[in-house]
Scaffold this motif. Structure first.
Motif, PDB file in Angstrom:
ATOM      1  N   PHE A   1       0.930  -1.188  -0.025  1.00 40.07           N
ATOM      2  CA  PHE A   1      -0.274   0.150  -0.004  1.00 40.07           C
ATOM      3  C   PHE A   1       0.640   1.278  -0.021  1.00 40.07           C
ATOM      4  O   PHE A   1       2.129   1.034   0.556  1.00 40.07           O
ATOM      5  CB  PHE A   1      -1.062   0.117   1.145  1.00 40.07           C
TER       6      PHE A   1
ATOM      7  N   ASP B   1      -8.962  -0.410 -11.356  1.00 38.92           N
ATOM      8  CA  ASP B   1      -9.691   0.512 -10.455  1.00 38.92           C
ATOM      9  C   ASP B   1      -9.438   0.750  -9.355  1.00 38.92           C
ATOM     10  O   ASP B   1      -8.937   0.111  -8.519  1.00 38.92           O
ATOM     11  CB  ASP B   1     -11.626  -0.332 -10.272  1.00 38.92           C
ATOM     12  N   HIS B   2      -9.757   1.964  -9.045  1.00 40.69           N
ATOM     13  CA  HIS B   2      -9.299   2.635  -7.678  1.00 40.69           C
ATOM     14  C   HIS B   2      -7.676   2.410  -7.234  1.00 40.69           C
ATOM     15  O   HIS B   2      -7.415   1.873  -6.128  1.00 40.69           O
ATOM     16  CB  HIS B   2     -10.277   2.146  -6.668  1.00 40.69           C
TER      17      HIS B   2
ATOM     18  N   TYR C   1      -5.490   0.157  -7.943  1.00 41.04           N
ATOM     19  CA  TYR C   1      -5.098  -1.135  -8.016  1.00 41.04           C
ATOM     20  C   TYR C   1      -3.970  -1.498  -8.980  1.00 41.04           C
ATOM     21  O   TYR C   1      -4.348  -1.348 -10.201  1.00 41.04           O
ATOM     22  CB  TYR C   1      -6.125  -2.202  -7.816  1.00 41.04           C
TER      23      TYR C   1
ATOM     24  N   ARG D   1       0.493  -7.127  -5.368  1.00 41.49           N
ATOM     25  CA  ARG D   1      -0.803  -6.273  -5.480  1.00 41.49           C
ATOM     26  C   ARG D   1      -0.938  -5.231  -4.695  1.00 41.49           C
ATOM     27  O   ARG D   1      -1.072  -5.209  -3.352  1.00 41.49           O
ATOM     28  CB  ARG D   1      -1.801  -7.492  -4.888  1.00 41.49           C
TER      29      ARG D   1
ATOM     30  N   ARG E   1      -2.019  -1.331  -3.779  1.00 45.31           N
ATOM     31  CA  ARG E   1      -2.977  -0.448  -3.702  1.00 45.31           C
ATOM     32  C   ARG E   1      -2.644   1.083  -3.441  1.00 45.31           C
ATOM     33  O   ARG E   1      -2.005   1.324  -2.647  1.00 45.31           O
ATOM     34  CB  ARG E   1      -4.009  -0.691  -2.715  1.00 45.31           C
TER      35      ARG E   1
ATOM     36  N   LEU F   1     -10.107   8.167 -13.592  1.00 43.24           N
ATOM     37  CA  LEU F   1     -10.286   8.785 -12.257  1.00 43.24           C
ATOM     38  C   LEU F   1     -10.281   7.517 -11.060  1.00 43.24           C
ATOM     39  O   LEU F   1     -10.519   6.439 -11.401  1.00 43.24           O
ATOM     40  CB  LEU F   1     -11.718   9.267 -12.198  1.00 43.24           C
ATOM     41  N   ASN F   2     -10.109   8.061  -9.970  1.00 42.58           N
ATOM     42  CA  ASN F   2     -10.018   7.136  -8.619  1.00 42.58           C
ATOM     43  C   ASN F   2     -11.522   7.239  -8.195  1.00 42.58           C
ATOM     44  O   ASN F   2     -12.437   8.010  -8.647  1.00 42.58           O
ATOM     45  CB  ASN F   2      -9.045   8.047  -7.768  1.00 42.58           C
ATOM     46  N   HIS F   3     -11.531   6.535  -7.035  1.00 39.65           N
ATOM     47  CA  HIS F   3     -12.719   6.565  -6.337  1.00 39.65           C
ATOM     48  C   HIS F   3     -13.602   7.998  -5.915  1.00 39.65           C
ATOM     49  O   HIS F   3     -14.702   8.081  -5.938  1.00 39.65           O
ATOM     50  CB  HIS F   3     -12.904   5.721  -5.182  1.00 39.65           C
ATOM     51  N   ASP F   4     -12.682   8.915  -5.721  1.00 44.24           N
ATOM     52  CA  ASP F   4     -13.159  10.260  -5.315  1.00 44.24           C
ATOM     53  C   ASP F   4     -13.140  11.039  -6.387  1.00 44.24           C
ATOM     54  O   ASP F   4     -13.323  12.309  -6.162  1.00 44.24           O
ATOM     55  CB  ASP F   4     -12.109  10.567  -4.236  1.00 44.24           C
ATOM     56  N   GLY F   5     -13.002  10.442  -7.691  1.00 44.66           N
ATOM     57  CA  GLY F   5     -13.334  11.527  -8.958  1.00 44.66           C
ATOM     58  C   GLY F   5     -11.773  12.150  -9.353  1.00 44.66           C
ATOM     59  O   GLY F   5     -12.107  13.188 -10.200  1.00 44.66           O
TER      60      GLY F   5
ATOM     61  N   CYS G   1     -32.544  -6.398   3.728  1.00 39.81           N
ATOM     62  CA  CYS G   1     -32.799  -5.597   2.686  1.00 39.81           C
ATOM     63  C   CYS G   1     -34.498  -5.557   2.431  1.00 39.81           C
ATOM     64  O   CYS G   1     -34.991  -4.559   1.728  1.00 39.81           O
ATOM     65  CB  CYS G   1     -32.226  -5.844   1.337  1.00 39.81           C
TER      66      CYS G   1
END
Lengths: 105, 997
Positions: B168, B249-250, B252, B275, B277, B447-451, B744
């Motif tokens: 990480f 994604d994100h 990785y 791997r 992140r 883009l990342n998860h936060d845009g 749910c």
């Protein structure tokens, strides 16, 4: 591989810890519903390029289901929220509109 | 010829000689060599044959973009095909063999394809499908299969091991050249957690070879200082020989690190998959030099200009004595200067530009090197080695002006920034006219998860080629990525590097020349192939790629993509940006499958679930079968006994006396709470809330579409607690299904669930003598009065706390005894010891299946396949008509599912007593539009019944229950048919007397 934050336990988890549950906020139609209603519940899924609401389960964590609002095209995550709701909370809608001013619910 | 120079070699250690074999011949090189440089040092320029035409091929590049020089590396259980010699470090004892030729590299029969090239045009493979039909099967396929392909897949099990690790960081920097080092420095100085990866074993990228000043220092000195500072920063991790292969994604990222590739068998893992992140990623991945498209550009001895100076400077290897340089840019002049410095001859520089100028051009001119402006190569002469070039005008059609003899050609068509990692997650590209290249568009990043932007390009990967501009770009990418777009525009505008487009050489080349201009060296795609595809109507670059196979080889078009799409754009009369690129997909370079599998092989390929009695089964010779992640005994063969005979014996012994089954894998889910009954009424098709405490009831679960999903016996433990048994494979799925509805949909219902499957061992004691055994074990009343059929009670047996369920899946008197998992083995052994006098014998899952089929009991997964309703299986008695709602009720009401016109469950008895093959269909009259025989049903379970001594089967038949006694025909695997009479699916003890005693 997505990361999502579980609103139940607070852990930011990788996709390997999560199980997908597809579209969120479906209304269940049981006995007595018309064929069209049942079809809308069972088969007619949204598949937008853009903002989407999804069900996810923190399957290899706390085991809880939660909902996520994210963009299927850019993979931005606008927020996650508990599954015990029938519509996206205002804070999530605000977060979406902040990034997607033209988006319509 | 190519040879080792007497002095120099930045990366080699001349004191350490390393011996290796190529096609069985012993050769030697030095420590620090790559396999490619060592082969060149031994004058082995010819290293392979091309994919389609079997043309002789040599070493073209010096890095991972190499398309030609691929070899089989190692042998037997360490054989790996298609290894790039340019990235394979030499080691003592290395064994390499060349690929794709027969009988030998020097003399290859397949080269006839070369002379038949005009019959093997673009898309010939697809064209062979068309007509005549028989030709594909008997002529084309055998020939293509034999002659196509590169290395052969290894046959032995991989002797090496591999590992995976997680990491990480805030900033991941990919690429250890000047830009990457500077980015790592600037991020590291801010205190960010930084990981810096470099695919090569050494740092610095091109700078130490090209020898430019960096930040006012000699490149080598700058490099030493930068590495010293980075090593001293505790928040920075450096990994060389580690290739980032994909961005996902994100943030990785996967990276493959080479550990013991050059020391096979030293005990360490061969490779490690990281791997990672990362908060964000800096791609300082440099650029790849492009070939020029002239006739004969694939003949061994033609190399990329920068690769040639890599070999001279890094390994003191001269690829040739007389090298002709051909270029459309200044950079190739560096190669001329390096060759001249090494004492080698450069007879001419052919520059396609009409008026080359600039410091490098002047330097070459000052050294007296002949420079010919506006000139091109009409054709390279030679077969297995360059012997000379024919010179022509770039502006013309290829009329030869002059012939020059030489044994090597260094070509440069400009540089393509490595934009792969930028593009993997959707980063967009802009075409840059000055560089004739695609560059990352900072305004459209992945883009990342936060845009925010996930990837920031730096240095040559962003089209920035001048050393001090590279430093600035690295600095900004590392510390201040938000301002990068602005800075990059300014740096690009300021730099003097210009690469005019030269896509075909000469620009008006005749057809015979275009048919010898290679675009994709590895897949044998030429300029003429792409032009043919365009004429045949291929307009999309993605379609052209697949039709011509351009860029589809193991190098994924690192050298060929830009040239290919430029030729396509020209042929279509469009601009390059309009044609666009094909999609960049991971991995950047091939990753060996062992590295991706990591430790997940053999015993630990997947988790293995074992019952508390598993060890006993193993030590008593059980033959296991997988059931989900469980391993269950299929049967317990005795010495000399076949599995079929063992199953027969186990069935007969259980029916006549006493059998014992390890049923611990059965799912056991507790459902508890004030609303548990209401919840189970929704979950099961029948009523569970009315089940009295102390009783058991068989229940069915459907999905919302109305199809059967699971079944099992439910026991009511107390007023607000139910124990739901599920199928062995279904426990986790059904528990998840329950939680889904509770969390749910009905989140206001007060219900809790717990999956207790592994908390209990469950042993089925089955057969006419079952009661006698339990009475002998003693501890609780198991009489018919105290514990009737479909009841349960709690107590102890043989001193072990136990819950006894009077349920039967065999049709015999049967008790399923649940005991704490820790005492499962003890209870099993107590049963066997006490049961000896009753002739007890354990039975496996196959005997279980046979006995349940003899009784007509359905099995989820055999009688059901996700398209079968309870009504199809004659289970209407278990589907409530009173309940207003349950899961699947509305689905079952759909007209197709509620129609009587369906395939429905019946039994079958073959007329000749044989066993119907698994999966057999029941034939109907006539055939369908595809010429296939019509069918009216299929078999779902089929066994030899030892009890009845003939084949029995269950199956679904159109209008089945109304056709009792009718004879139908099943197809067989040998093409024949077998006749069977439609019967009641309950073959044994139709009244159920035996289980109810």
């Amino acid at each position: 591989m997505l990361t999502l934050t579980c609103p139940c336990c607070g852990v930011t988890a990788e996709e390997t810890e999560l199980a997908p549950g597809y579209e969120a906020h479906l209304k269940r139609f049981g006995p007595g519903s018309t064929d069209a209603e049942f079809e809308s519940y069972m088969f007619a899924r949204k598949n937008p390029k853009g903002v989407h609401f999804e069900r996810w389960r923190h399957a290899y964590g706390c085991g809880k289901w939660f909902l996520a609002a994210r963009c299927t095209a850019t993979l931005e995550v606008f927020g996650t929220y508990p599954a015990q709701t029938t519509e996206p909370p205002a804070a999530i809608l605000d977060a979406i509109r902040a990034r997607r001013p033209d988006w319509k619910a | 010829m190519s040879t080792r120079l007497a002095s120099g070699g930045r990366l080699i250690d001349r004191k350490t000689t390393q011996k290796f074999t190529f096609n069985g011949t012993w050769l030697s090189g030095f420590s620090g060599d790559t396999l490619a440089s060592a082969l060149l040092a031994n004058d082995q320029m010819l290293v392979g044959r091309s994919f389609k035409y079997h043309r002789p091929r040599g070493i073209l590049a010096s890095g991972p973009e190499e398309p030609n020089a691929l070899v089989n590396l190692g042998r037997d259980d360490r054989l790996e095909p298609n290894q790039r010699t340019t990235t394979t470090p030499l080691f003592d004892g290395l064994q390499a063999t060349s690929q794709n030729h027969w009988p030998s590299l020097e003399f290859d029969i397949g080269v006839v394809n070369n002379y038949a090239a005009r019959f093997l045009p673009a898309g010939f493979y697809y064209k062979t499908f068309i007509h005549p039909r028989a030709a594909w099967k008997h002529l084309f396929e055998p020939v293509i299969r034999k002659s196509a392909g590169l290395g052969r897949a290894p046959k032995d099990r991989d002797a090496d091991r591999y590992e995976q690790a997680y990491a990480f960081c805030d900033v991941l920097v990919v690429g250890g050249g000047i830009a990457g080092l500077q980015a790592a420095l600037s991020a590291g100085r801010r205190g960010d957690r930084v990981i810096l990866l470099e695919q090569a074993a050494h740092w610095g990228g091109r700078a130490p070879v090209d020898g430019d000043a960096v930040g006012g220092m000699a490149a080598g000195d700058w490099l030493t200082a930068a590495l010293e500072e980075l090593h001293a920063l505790p928040n920075v991790t450096l990994r060389a020989a580690c290739t980032a292969t994909g961005v996902y994604d994100h943030g990785y990222v996967l990276a493959a690190e080479s550990l013991a590739d050059a020391t096979p068998g030293d005990g360490r893992p061969r490779q490690r998959l990281w791997r990672i992140r990362a908060g964000r990623i800096v791609t300082a991945t440099g650029a790849i030099e492009r070939p020029l498209s002239f006739a004969g550009n694939d003949i061994p001895g033609v190399m990329l200009a920068a690769a040639m100076r890599d070999y001279v400077v890094n390994h003191a290897v001269s690829p040739g004595d007389r090298t002709v340089i051909v270029t459309n840019n200044d950079d190739a002049y560096r190669t001329a200067l390096v060759l001249r410095d090494a004492g080698l001859a450069v007879p001419v520089i052919l520059d396609a530009r009409p008026a080359p100028a600039g410091p490098l051009v002047e330097a070459a001119r000052a050294r007296g090197i002949r420079i010919e402006a506006g000139r091109a190569i009409a054709k390279v002469q030679g077969g297995k080695r360059v012997t000379g070039v024919q010179i022509c005008l770039q502006a013309g059609e290829g009329a030869v002006l002059e012939e020059i003899s030489c044994d090597a050609v260094a070509m440069s068509g400009g540089w393509s920034p490595v934009v792969h990692l930028w593009s993997h997650c959707g980063g967009k590209l802009n075409w840059d006219d000055r560089l004739s290249a695609f560059l990352p568009d900072p305004a459209r990043p992945p883009l990342n998860h936060d845009g925010r932007a996930m990837v920031t390009p730096a240095g040559a990967a962003a089209g920035i080629f001048e050393p001090d501009a590279i430093l600035t770009s690295g600095e900004v990418a590392g510390a201040d990525p938000d301002s990068l777009g602005e800075v990059q525009d300014e740096l690009l505008a300021r730099q003097s590097v210009v690469v005019p487009p030269v896509w075909v050489m000469p620009q008006g080349a005749r057809a015979d020349l275009r048919a010898k201009m290679w675009l994709d060296f590895q897949n044998d795609v030429k300029v003429s192939d792409v032009q043919l595809a365009a004429r045949e109507g291929y307009e999309s670059v993605e379609h052209t790629k697949r039709y011509t196979t351009l860029g589809m080889a193991t190098d994924q078009g690192k050298l060929s993509n830009i040239n290919g799409l430029a030729v396509l754009a020209q042929a279509l009369g469009e601009d390059i940006p309009q044609v666009g690129t094909t999609t960049f997909r991971p991995p950047y370079t091939p990753v060996t499958l062992g590295t991706l599998a990591g430790e997940a092989r053999g015993e630990i390929f997947q988790p293995l679930r074992r019952t508390p009695v598993h060890g006993w089964h193993e030590s008593h010779g059980a033959y296991f079968e997988p059931v989900g992640l469980w391993r269950r005994p299929y049967c317990y063969p005795r010495s000399g006994e076949s599995h079929a005979d063992a199953v027969k014996r186990e069935v007969l012994n259980t029916r006549a006396g006493l059998g014992l089954l390890d049923a611990s894998t059965l799912g056991k889910i507790i459902v508890k709470g004030p609303d548990a009954g209401r919840f189970l009424d929704m979950l099961y098709t029948n009523m569970m809330s009315t089940l009295p405490v102390g009783k058991c009831r068989y229940g069915l679960m459907c999905n919302e579409q109305g199809f059967l999903s699971d079944d099992g016996v439910v026991a009511r433990l107390d007023e607000d607690t139910w124990l739901c048994h599920t199928t062995s494979g279904g426990a986790d799925r059904i528990h998840g299904w329950m939680e889904d509805w509770l969390q749910c949909e009905w989140w206001d219902w007060k219900v809790y669930t717990a999956n207790l499957t592994e908390h209990y061992a469950q042993i089925a004691v089955v057969g006419p003598k079952a009661r006698a055994l339990l009475e002998k074990l003693g501890g609780m009343d198991v009489s018919k009065e105290a514990l009737p059929f479909m009841a349960w009670s709690e107590g102890s047996l043989a001193g072990i706390p136990a819950r006894a369920f009077r349920i039967s899946f065999s049709g015999e008197l049967s008790y399923e005894i649940a005991v704490p998992a820790s005492q499962g083995l003890a209870f099993w052994e107590a049963c066997l010891a006490a049961g000896a006098e009753f002739g007890i014998s354990p039975y496996g899952t196959e005997a279980l299946h046979v006995m349940r089929a003899e009784k007509g009991f359905i099995m989820i997964g055999d009688e059901t396949d996700g398209t079968v309703t309870p009504l199809d299986l004659g289970l209407a008695w278990a589907v409530s008509k009173k309940k207003a709602d349950f899961l699947g009720k509305r689905g079952m009401e759909r007209n197709h599912l509620s129609s009587p016109d369906r395939w429905q469950l019946v039994g079958f008895e073959t007329l000749d007593g044989s066993v119907i093959p698994d999966g057999a269909y029941i034939l109907a009259e006539g055939s369908n539009d595809n010429g296939q025989r019509n069918v009216q049903g299929r078999v779902t379970s089929t066994y030899y019944s030892p009890t009845l001594k003939h084949g029995i089967a269950m199956g679904l038949l159109h209008h089945g229950p109304s056709r009792m006694g009718e004879v139908v025909e099943f197809n067989k695997t040998d093409g024949g048919t077998v006749k069977a009479r439609v019967a009641d699916p309950v073959f044994y003890d139709k009244t159920g007397e035996k289980q109810n005693v």
